[in-house]
Design an enzyme around this catalytic site. Sequence first.
Site, short mmCIF file in Angstrom:
data_model
loop_
_atom_site.label_atom_id
_atom_site.label_comp_id
_atom_site.label_asym_id
_atom_site.label_seq_id
_atom_site.Cartn_x
_atom_site.Cartn_y
_atom_site.Cartn_z
N LYS A 99 21.70 32.02 -1.43
CA LYS A 99 19.87 31.72 -2.87
C LYS A 99 19.67 33.42 -3.25
O LYS A 99 19.47 33.35 -4.50
CB LYS A 99 19.49 32.10 -0.95
CG LYS A 99 18.88 30.52 -1.02
CD LYS A 99 19.20 29.32 -2.48
CE LYS A 99 19.57 27.94 -1.32
NZ LYS A 99 19.40 26.99 -2.69
N TYR A 115 22.60 31.20 4.57
CA TYR A 115 21.78 30.76 3.51
C TYR A 115 21.16 31.41 2.50
O TYR A 115 21.49 30.91 0.74
CB TYR A 115 20.97 29.82 4.22
CG TYR A 115 19.79 28.66 4.11
CD1 TYR A 115 20.60 27.66 2.60
CD2 TYR A 115 18.66 29.26 3.33
CE1 TYR A 115 19.12 27.10 1.76
CE2 TYR A 115 17.76 28.67 2.54
CZ TYR A 115 17.87 27.14 1.83
OH TYR A 115 17.31 26.66 0.76
N1 LIG Z 1 13.30 22.08 1.89
C1 LIG Z 1 12.56 23.22 1.60
O1 LIG Z 1 11.72 23.20 1.99
C2 LIG Z 1 12.75 24.13 0.41
C3 LIG Z 1 12.75 25.08 0.31
C4 LIG Z 1 13.03 26.36 -1.15
C5 LIG Z 1 14.54 26.07 -1.40
N2 LIG Z 1 15.12 24.50 -1.03
C6 LIG Z 1 15.82 24.00 -2.13
O2 LIG Z 1 16.23 23.31 -2.69
C7 LIG Z 1 17.14 22.55 -3.03
C8 LIG Z 1 17.61 20.62 -1.85
O3 LIG Z 1 16.55 20.94 -0.86
P1 LIG Z 1 15.73 19.74 0.19
O4 LIG Z 1 15.29 20.10 0.69
O5 LIG Z 1 15.75 18.00 -1.02
O6 LIG Z 1 17.22 19.86 0.47
P2 LIG Z 1 18.39 18.46 0.60
O7 LIG Z 1 19.70 18.47 1.88
O8 LIG Z 1 17.44 16.77 1.08
O9 LIG Z 1 18.79 17.82 -0.49
C9 LIG Z 1 19.64 18.82 -0.82
C10 LIG Z 1 21.50 17.47 -1.32
O10 LIG Z 1 22.02 18.26 -1.46
C11 LIG Z 1 23.56 17.55 -1.10
N3 LIG Z 1 24.40 18.30 -0.62
C12 LIG Z 1 24.93 18.98 -0.35
N4 LIG Z 1 26.14 20.05 -0.15
C13 LIG Z 1 26.44 19.17 -1.17
C14 LIG Z 1 28.22 18.90 -2.13
N5 LIG Z 1 29.26 20.11 -1.80
N6 LIG Z 1 27.74 18.53 -3.17
C15 LIG Z 1 27.42 17.74 -3.48
N7 LIG Z 1 25.72 17.63 -2.79
C16 LIG Z 1 25.91 17.64 -2.02
C17 LIG Z 1 22.90 16.35 0.17
O11 LIG Z 1 23.41 15.39 0.25
C18 LIG Z 1 21.19 16.32 -0.51
O12 LIG Z 1 20.79 15.27 -0.91
C19 LIG Z 1 18.39 22.92 -2.52
O13 LIG Z 1 18.38 24.01 -2.82
C20 LIG Z 1 17.70 23.89 -0.63
O14 LIG Z 1 18.19 25.21 -0.15
C21 LIG Z 1 14.26 23.64 -0.31
#
Ligand SMILES: NC(=O)c1ccc[n+]([C@@H]2O[C@H](COP(=O)([O-])OP(=O)(O)OC[C@H]3O[C@@H](n4cnc5c(N)ncnc54)[C@H](O)[C@@H]3O)[C@@H](O)[C@H]2O)c1
Length: 264
Positions: free
Chosen positions: A159, A155
């Site tokens: 990123k 991951y």
């Molecule tokens: N939650 C955190 O603390 C955090 C911190 C830093 C970065 N992020 C980033 O923020 C973004 C959203 O994270 P989140 O926490 O909402 O997680 P999440 O898992 O709830 O959201 C990710 C979404 O992407 C969708 N997804 C996965 N594979 C897919 C595909 N092949 N095609 C289409 N959609 C797909 C999933 O169904 C999900 O709805 C991500 O890029 C994550 O890396 C999150």
Amino acid sequence: MKRLQGKVALVTGSGGGIGRGIALRFAREGAKVGVLDLLPAPCQQVVDEIRAQGGEALALPCDISREEQVKAAVDELSRAYGDITVLVNNAAVMPSGRLHETSVADFDRCVAVNLRGTFLVSRAVIPGMLRVGTGSIIHMSSVTGLLGLPGITAYSMTKGGLAALARAMSTDYARLGIRVNVVSPGTIDSPMLHAFVAAQSHPEKIRQEFDEMHPIGRVGKIDEVASVFVFLASDESSFVTGANYTVDGGLSVKGTQPQDTPDA
Ligand SMILES: NC(=O)c1ccc[n+]([C@@H]2O[C@H](COP(=O)([O-])OP(=O)(O)OC[C@H]3O[C@@H](n4cnc5c(N)ncnc54)[C@H](O)[C@@H]3O)[C@@H](O)[C@H]2O)c1
């Protein structure tokens, strides 16, 4: 005047979590929004929420690692609302594990969604942006792409790759009206965090550690991330391209601590 009036925005992975928060904020700011996620039901639910608050949105079930599905989703949104002028590459998967603990299948899926998916969606959207001479593309990265947090190697690699991709794209398109930026959040109070914490043997202790890890003393809120996306999507950021915005309560300034490193 709403801040995103007249924009057509595609937000990947917006069937839940942070992507849903960004889609809802974009719609409230006047954008017409494509809600793209893997399954139809979560997409439709977010579309219904947007319509209930008076906005316009379209559900786009799609796997972003599949070229033909991406092309169909981008075509459908463009047919409905016109050329896409804002793209948020938010969808991602996060397999856990250090390098020797990561299966080849998990590694391949992580690259296929986080990097290839971002490439495919951007590749499908950019011709429309070039046609209209304007666009804002924002990749969702993470502080782990800058710092190297423990236990999420594949991951973190993707990123970091997204940050490099944004820099490369920003120079290629700067003279053509397309800005490309990246946002790197710290830990965000999201369903992903809740699920991770709930799976631990001492959930309350772990949750407290997440709060304390950030110099501000707490994890971030989805809306605090969405605010930065609204700024970068809007014309208020017209001189911002190639930037990496950390939204992390100061975590990347503090850096990782020795006690974060797992035992062998
Ligand atoms: N939650 C955190 O603390 C955090 C911190 C830093 C970065 N992020 C980033 O923020 C973004 C959203 O994270 P989140 O926490 O909402 O997680 P999440 O898992 O709830 O959201 C990710 C979404 O992407 C969708 N997804 C996965 N594979 C897919 C595909 N092949 N095609 C289409 N959609 C797909 C999933 O169904 C999900 O709805 C991500 O890029 C994550 O890396 C999150």
